[in-house]
Design an enzyme around this catalytic site. Sequence first.
Site, PDB file in Angstrom:
ATOM      1  N   GLY A   1       0.588  -5.023   0.884  1.00 23.66           N
ATOM      2  CA  GLY A   1      -0.678  -5.059   0.139  1.00 23.66           C
ATOM      3  C   GLY A   1      -0.516  -5.666  -1.246  1.00 23.66           C
TER       4      GLY A   1
ATOM      5  N   GLU B   1       5.114  -5.095   6.766  1.00 22.48           N
ATOM      6  CA  GLU B   1       4.412  -4.025   7.502  1.00 22.48           C
ATOM      7  C   GLU B   1       4.970  -3.850   8.907  1.00 22.48           C
ATOM      8  OE1 GLU B   1       2.974  -6.427   5.724  1.00 22.48           O
ATOM      9  OE2 GLU B   1       1.230  -5.687   4.614  1.00 22.48           O
TER      10      GLU B   1
ATOM     11  N   GLU C   1      -0.719  -9.293  -0.723  1.00 22.09           N
ATOM     12  CA  GLU C   1      -2.119  -9.575  -0.362  1.00 22.09           C
ATOM     13  C   GLU C   1      -3.037  -9.489  -1.577  1.00 22.09           C
ATOM     14  OE1 GLU C   1      -1.810  -6.565   2.707  1.00 22.09           O
ATOM     15  OE2 GLU C   1      -2.279  -8.058   4.236  1.00 22.09           O
TER      16      GLU C   1
ATOM     17  N   ALA D   1       0.875  -1.180   0.000  1.00 19.79           N
ATOM     18  CA  ALA D   1       0.000   0.000   0.000  1.00 19.79           C
ATOM     19  C   ALA D   1       0.907   1.223   0.000  1.00 19.79           C
ATOM     20  CB  ALA D   1      -0.885  -0.011   1.226  1.00 19.79           C
TER      21      ALA D   1
HETATM   22  N1  DAK Z   1       4.594   3.146  -1.020  1.00 21.41           N
HETATM   23  C1  DAK Z   1       4.970   4.296  -1.617  1.00 21.41           C
HETATM   24  N2  DAK Z   1       6.062   4.408  -2.373  1.00 21.41           N
HETATM   25  C2  DAK Z   1       6.822   3.319  -2.535  1.00 21.41           C
HETATM   26  C3  DAK Z   1       6.493   2.072  -1.942  1.00 21.41           C
HETATM   27  C4  DAK Z   1       5.315   2.012  -1.145  1.00 21.41           C
HETATM   28  N3  DAK Z   1       4.893   0.891  -0.573  1.00 21.41           N
HETATM   29  N4  DAK Z   1       7.436   1.175  -2.286  1.00 21.41           N
HETATM   30  C5  DAK Z   1       8.320   1.833  -3.065  1.00 21.41           C
HETATM   31  N5  DAK Z   1       7.944   3.118  -3.228  1.00 21.41           N
HETATM   32  C6  DAK Z   1       8.617   4.161  -3.982  1.00 21.41           C
HETATM   33  C7  DAK Z   1       9.862   4.663  -3.232  1.00 21.41           C
HETATM   34  O1  DAK Z   1       9.496   5.629  -2.273  1.00 21.41           O
HETATM   35  C8  DAK Z   1      10.652   5.260  -4.375  1.00 21.41           C
HETATM   36  O2  DAK Z   1      10.103   6.505  -4.715  1.00 21.41           O
HETATM   37  P1  DAK Z   1      11.047   7.808  -4.969  1.00 21.41           P
HETATM   38  O3  DAK Z   1      11.879   7.932  -3.747  1.00 21.41           O
HETATM   39  O4  DAK Z   1      11.840   7.410  -6.195  1.00 21.41           O
HETATM   40  O5  DAK Z   1      10.082   8.916  -5.195  1.00 21.41           O
HETATM   41  C9  DAK Z   1      10.360   4.314  -5.529  1.00 21.41           C
HETATM   42  O6  DAK Z   1       9.139   3.642  -5.196  1.00 21.41           O
HETATM   43  C10 DAK Z   1      11.444   3.256  -5.716  1.00 21.41           C
HETATM   44  O7  DAK Z   1      11.671   2.647  -4.464  1.00 21.41           O
HETATM   45  P2  DAK Z   1      13.143   2.422  -3.869  1.00 21.41           P
HETATM   46  O8  DAK Z   1      14.044   3.553  -4.229  1.00 21.41           O
HETATM   47  O9  DAK Z   1      12.985   2.107  -2.424  1.00 21.41           O
HETATM   48  O10 DAK Z   1      13.583   1.117  -4.688  1.00 21.41           O
HETATM   49  P3  DAK Z   1      14.553  -0.065  -4.221  1.00 21.41           P
HETATM   50  O11 DAK Z   1      14.756  -0.894  -5.432  1.00 21.41           O
HETATM   51  O12 DAK Z   1      15.748   0.458  -3.486  1.00 21.41           O
HETATM   52  O13 DAK Z   1      13.724  -0.891  -3.161  1.00 21.41           O
HETATM   53  C11 DAK Z   1      11.698  -2.003  -2.269  1.00 21.41           C
HETATM   54  C12 DAK Z   1      12.531  -1.572  -3.529  1.00 21.41           C
HETATM   55  C13 DAK Z   1      10.380  -2.544  -2.787  1.00 21.41           C
HETATM   56  C14 DAK Z   1      12.446  -3.115  -1.543  1.00 21.41           C
HETATM   57  C15 DAK Z   1      11.519  -0.777  -1.350  1.00 21.41           C
HETATM   58  O14 DAK Z   1      11.019   0.314  -2.109  1.00 21.41           O
HETATM   59  C16 DAK Z   1      10.572  -1.042  -0.216  1.00 21.41           C
HETATM   60  O15 DAK Z   1      10.977  -1.640   0.806  1.00 21.41           O
HETATM   61  N6  DAK Z   1       9.331  -0.550  -0.344  1.00 21.41           N
HETATM   62  C17 DAK Z   1       8.355  -0.599   0.724  1.00 21.41           C
HETATM   63  C18 DAK Z   1       7.830  -2.017   0.901  1.00 21.41           C
HETATM   64  C19 DAK Z   1       6.817  -2.079   2.005  1.00 21.41           C
HETATM   65  O16 DAK Z   1       7.126  -1.757   3.176  1.00 21.41           O
HETATM   66  N7  DAK Z   1       5.576  -2.508   1.704  1.00 21.41           N
HETATM   67  C20 DAK Z   1       4.515  -2.573   2.645  1.00 21.41           C
HETATM   68  C21 DAK Z   1       3.775  -1.272   2.669  1.00 21.41           C
HETATM   69  S1  DAK Z   1       2.502  -1.258   3.921  1.00 21.41           S
HETATM   70  C22 DAK Z   1      -5.071  -1.862   4.850  1.00 21.41           C
HETATM   71  C23 DAK Z   1      -4.608  -3.100   4.581  1.00 21.41           C
HETATM   72  C24 DAK Z   1      -3.332  -3.293   4.124  1.00 21.41           C
HETATM   73  C25 DAK Z   1      -2.468  -2.261   3.933  1.00 21.41           C
HETATM   74  C26 DAK Z   1      -2.905  -1.020   4.198  1.00 21.41           C
HETATM   75  C27 DAK Z   1      -4.192  -0.809   4.651  1.00 21.41           C
HETATM   76  N8  DAK Z   1      -6.353  -1.684   5.368  1.00 21.41           N
HETATM   77  C28 DAK Z   1      -7.180  -2.811   5.663  1.00 21.41           C
HETATM   78  C29 DAK Z   1      -6.910  -0.445   5.614  1.00 21.41           C
HETATM   79  C30 DAK Z   1      -1.133  -2.539   3.456  1.00 21.41           C
HETATM   80  C31 DAK Z   1      -0.043  -1.976   3.955  1.00 21.41           C
HETATM   81  C32 DAK Z   1       1.224  -2.085   3.226  1.00 21.41           C
HETATM   82  O17 DAK Z   1       1.339  -2.697   2.186  1.00 21.41           O
END
Ligand code: DAK
Length: 258
Positions: free
Chosen positions: A109, A132, A112, A65
């Site tokens: 997400g 997360e 998921e 997400a």
């Molecule tokens: N959100 C926003 N931007 C993201 C992102 C994300 N999840 N993942 C990557 N990006 C963006 C980065 O900020 C970056 O943007 P700029 O800085 O260039 O503007 C660009 O994509 C490239 O990312 P990286 O520079 O970090 O690229 P790398 O190759 O170094 O790394 C990576 C790739 C995928 C390992 C890394 O970006 C990463 O760790 N990303 C976050 C992964 C993460 O933590 N995912 C979980 C998010 S929380 C809900 C239910 C579920 C959810 C929410 C609500 N409800 C029931 C209400 C779900 C929550 C989640 O998924």
Amino acid sequence: MAYETIIVEIEDHIALVKLNRPDAMNALNDTLLAELADVLTAAQKNDKVRCIVVAGTEKYFAAGADIKMMSDKSFVDVFMGDLFGAETAAIARVRKPIIAAVSGYALGGGCELAMMCDFIICSDTAKFGQPEINLGVIAGLGGTQRLTRAIGKAKAMDMNLTGRFMDAEEAERAGLVSRVVPAKKLMEEAMAAAGKIAEKSMISVMAVKESVNRSFETTLAEGMLFERRLFFSMFSTEDQNEGMTAFLEKREAQFRDR
Ligand code: DAK
């Protein structure tokens, strides 16, 4: 309808839906989930569509997400707004089969969303994770539920508690994905699988989806009864007659969804 965050192509009875937020690795936001729900609901109603494939790019399916979008929200915002609630409910209501074609990152997400689909075909570069925990929250769209049912408690706990990523080989071994293929072949393989499904009777296809999904919601005895009743009901269709007659006549069946 023109979409902002997805690209849709319908050809040969397959709706291919590509997630398209390249600036954020396809991170899920309100718009993307609303558009996805909209296109899948439309695909359900469209007689030309017999199977759906949801895909990302070669480097990422979806990195979760959108953290930027969520970062300044409060409990009241997400609770009262029921973040993603209506959209994910709409996706769950789709009765036609949905294949997730996953390459690269499928995190949070994104993992998921792949699990909301009916099965996952992934490339050898796929990485699944529920990170997360690193953000001070927990999974919220099935990362503790669907993942546990798919790969068991030990691995689901490991992934949700450590936030580690699982590669394609482990994902196949654990039962999260149905097939692993070379990255260059992923879309060909996913579309071929969708094509195979599209050849079947939609009545039996939708009955299979309903029956397998029922196995997650009920006891074995109730599930067996549900399956048997559906099986019996197939004998009221022309497609059952056509399928069995075609076999005996050594020819391809021509299903008409009747
Ligand atoms: N959100 C926003 N931007 C993201 C992102 C994300 N999840 N993942 C990557 N990006 C963006 C980065 O900020 C970056 O943007 P700029 O800085 O260039 O503007 C660009 O994509 C490239 O990312 P990286 O520079 O970090 O690229 P790398 O190759 O170094 O790394 C990576 C790739 C995928 C390992 C890394 O970006 C990463 O760790 N990303 C976050 C992964 C993460 O933590 N995912 C979980 C998010 S929380 C809900 C239910 C579920 C959810 C929410 C609500 N409800 C029931 C209400 C779900 C929550 C989640 O998924």
